[in-house]
Each structure stands twice: as C-alpha cells, then as structure tokens.
Design an enzyme around this catalytic site. Structure first.
Site, mmCIF file in Angstrom:
data_model
loop_
_atom_site.group_PDB
_atom_site.id
_atom_site.type_symbol
_atom_site.label_atom_id
_atom_site.label_comp_id
_atom_site.label_asym_id
_atom_site.label_seq_id
_atom_site.Cartn_x
_atom_site.Cartn_y
_atom_site.Cartn_z
ATOM 1 C CG HIS A 135 -39.105 17.990 -51.913
ATOM 2 N ND1 HIS A 135 -38.848 18.785 -52.990
ATOM 3 C CD2 HIS A 135 -38.074 17.109 -51.851
ATOM 4 C CE1 HIS A 135 -37.726 18.401 -53.576
ATOM 5 N NE2 HIS A 135 -37.234 17.381 -52.894
ATOM 6 N NE ARG A 136 -43.047 17.193 -44.405
ATOM 7 C CZ ARG A 136 -43.082 16.726 -43.158
ATOM 8 N NH1 ARG A 136 -44.248 16.537 -42.550
ATOM 9 N NH2 ARG A 136 -41.972 16.453 -42.510
#
Length: 192
Positions: free
Chosen positions: A165-166
């Site tokens: 999710h980065r």
C-alpha cells in the site's frame, strides 16, 4: 481457464507440441492484465516508485530448503507455449538446484500457486521490492447460484492479491482483481 487449457492442449497434442500447465496459463493471463495496471508492475526504490516497462513474472517454487522464485522474463510478449516451456524448465532447474542468479533476478510481480497442495485460499507475502503477489488456490467444484435462481456445480478458483500500500491503494488493487477475474472467466481476452 480450465476449459481454455483443455482446448489448447487438445490442439497442442494434435500438432505434437507439449501440453501447457495451469501455471503457464496463469503466467500469461496475469502478464496480460498487468500490462493494463502498471502500478502493480512497479517497485518502491528508496522513496520513489519505479514503474517497470518489462513484465517479469516470478513463480514461487517450494523446495526442502525453502522458497525460491525463478522469473519468466517479458511474459506479456511471449506465447503460451514459450511460457510453458520456460516455466517448466525454471521449475525443473529450481528443484534440481541448478538455477543461476539471472534466473531469479528481475521479477516485477510474483504468483504463488498452492492449488497442487489442496489449499483453496491463502494470503501470500510480497516478494520485495515488488508491488504485489497473487496467491492462487486449488480449483474445486462448488455449488453456485446462476441467473434466474438455478443452481449448478462449477469449478471455482480463488485468488488473493497482496499489495504494497505504499505503492498502490485498494482501488487500484480492486480494479486489477476485477480485470483479472474477467480474463480468467474468458481467457480469450488474453489475446486482446
């Protein structure tokens, strides 16, 4: 996907070619869908996101000593028979412990298939620095409801995407999964 594989293998046998595995089909289908979802074909390098031009699919292979991930390079540009030959060779050499460093470098996305072990669904851990990994479970016959309320037994394959999710958010991951499901349901789409 199973019907498309059976039809392909029927033609391949008539021509004297080797049959293709489910893994080869999965590599081709995933590579096709990744071409339309470049954020899932990227890596976090330091603080920057690097979108890869090549689509290099890693295949998780379980060995007694642990897991190794050989890579089918430029999978989106190859035909299914070439992918089948390359993936079979890589898996065989992985099990024979004869892979080279080049065989395991350069992956941009990984698939792991525990279907042969009877595992129906699982979560896989991302292979850094890749943005995602697709966990593929066993295909099992299940009762489903059809349109109009009819009931039927159909083969069901479950897959789970783990995403960094980065790099990608849930909406990007959901769109990838939706397109992947549509392509799995209608594998002819891999040719378009």
């Amino acid at each position: 996907i199973l019907k498309a594989r059976a039809e392909y293998n029927e033609v391949a046998l008539e021509k004297g070619d080797e049959k293709v595995s489910v893994t080869a089909m999965l590599i081709k289908l995933v590579a096709k869908v990744l071409a339309d979802h470049p954020m899932l074909n990227s890596s976090l390098i330091g603080e920057a996101i690097q979108i890869h031009q090549d689509i290099n699919i890693g295949i998780a292979v379980a060995l007694e000593k642990g897991l190794i991930v050989p890579v089918v390079k430029n999978a989106n540009l190859k035909g299914i028979s070439i992918i089948a030959a390359e993936s079979n060779d890589l898996v065989s050499r992985a099990r024979g412990e004869t892979l080279t460093g080049a065989d395991v470098r350069g992956g941009t996305f990984t698939i792991t298939n525990l279907g042969p072990f009877g595992v129906e669904q699982f979560n896989a851990i991302i292979n850094p620095p890749e943005a995602g990994i697709l966990a593929i479970g066993a295909t099992t016959p299940e009762v489903i409801a059809l349109e109009g309320g009819a009931i039927a037994v159909r083969p069901i394959m479950r897959f789970t995407l783990s995403a960094d999710h980065r790099i990608v958010d849930g909406a990007v991951a959901a769109n990838f999964i939706a397109d992947l499901k549509a392509t799995f349901d209608n594998p002819i789409l891999m040719n378009y």
